[in-house]
Design a protein around this motif. Structure first.
Motif: not given
Length: 348
Positions: A318-328, A330-333
């Protein structure tokens, strides 16, 4: 006087590659409109010096960079020869694949193999994998009877599974498709929702209908559903059935209980295939109930004819930002896990 390095004269310790784009391929197909594809390549290799003159492309940089750029253009030409255009996204994914696999040698799939694997052509568009993990997921579906596609939102796990189901139906490998999801109650019990039972469960199944409309002529879907060739139903409807000659897709499987997962998997009939998809980080089960998708990995990992394909944020299409949101997230978790671990607690 020291000669200034040029496209023809590498500096000491640097390497040079030179390649010619065949006259059969206009340069705009290789470089992109307004040199958009070339800019993607230059951004990915900021320390390399890339020059274009006519249909000649040359690059100077470290030996590793130059080998990668050479391989990239070779892969791009292989894709273009199939008649498929290169896009900025395809170039970025090709670079990522080549970097992950060195220069693309050995028996690892190449970008051209990934980007040109057609699953289904429908209504003027072709559905195909876009990442290496997606290709391996699709290949696992071909080779195994039961496949689990596990990964975050936007990785194409459900969409590709449904495309494989339609492909299997069209090639007569199966006689019907069954698409199912658990109808998890989002704060309200189904009995309190207005309308008939169909009206109540329709919102849970709507994403599956939407995907079907991308793959099959919408006018034929009601006929196929009326004949039982395609069935879209909540998971509860699977109990007590034997599913023969069917391609069955269970979506949102993270919201199954362990009992529901066992019930579903044991519905497998002769000449059938099952694909189970889900995101173990998005469990919506009430009361802290255990996810059947999380548990099944411990139970069935390593069982012959069952495969687990795991996709990551790098496979988000999807939009590139989706991947960044997923990574963010995961980092928070991970940071929350570490914090609670230090405090003597463990997140469920």
């Amino acid at each position: 006087m020291t000669q200034t390095p040029t496209a023809q004269t590498p500096a000491p310790g640097q390497a040079r590659a030179h390649f010619t784009v065949p006259a059969t391929h206009p340069m705009v197909s290789v470089l992109g409109s307004g040199d958009a594809l070339l800019r993607v390549i230059e951004k990915a290799f900021p320390r390399a010096d890339i020059h274009v003159r006519g249909n000649q492309v040359s690059a100077i940089g470290t030996a590793a960079e130059v080998a990668l750029i050479q391989r990239l253009f070779d892969e791009m030409m292989l894709v273009l020869r199939t008649g498929q255009p290169m896009t900025e996204d395809a170039v970025e994914r090709s670079i990522a694949m080549l970097r992950a696999n060195g220069t693309g040698g050995g028996d690892t799939e190449t970008p051209a193999e990934v980007l040109t694997q057609n699953i289904l052509s429908s209504r003027g568009r072709t559905i195909r994998p876009k990442t290496l993990n997606q290709k391996r997921y699709v290949d696992a579906i071909d080779k195994n009877t039961i496949v689990f596609g596990i990964g975050p939102a936007g990785t194409g796990k459900t969409y590709l599974a449904m495309a494989k189901a339609v492909q299997a139906l069209q090639s007569k490998q199966v006689s019907r498709i069954i698409l199912t999801r658990p109808a998890v109650e989002a704060g309200e019990r189904l009995g309190f929702l207005p309308g008939t039972l169909f009206d109540k469960i329709d919102p849970y199944l709507r994403p599956l209908y939407d995907a079907l409309h991308d793959m099959i002529d919408p006018d034929s879907i009601p006929r196929l559903m009326a004949a039982g060739t395609i069935e879209v139903a909540p998971l509860a409807y699977m109990r007590g059935r034997n599913l023969n000659e069917a391609f069955v897709v269970l979506d949102e499987a993270q919201n199954t209980t362990p009992e529901q997962m066992k019930m579903f998997l044991t519905r497998l009939g002769f000449d059938s295939k099952i694909v189970v998809t889900g995101d173990v980080t998005q469990v919506d089960l009430p009361g802290g109930a255990k996810s059947g998708l999380r548990q099944v990995q411990d139970i069935l990992e390593g069982v012959p004819d069952i495969a687990f394909s795991r996709l990551t944020s790098e496979d988000v299409v999807r939009h590139k930002l989706v991947g960044r949101i997923v990574d963010a997230y995961e980092k928070y978790d991970d940071s929350q896990d570490a914090k609670q671990s230090r405090n003597g607690f463990q997140r469920k």
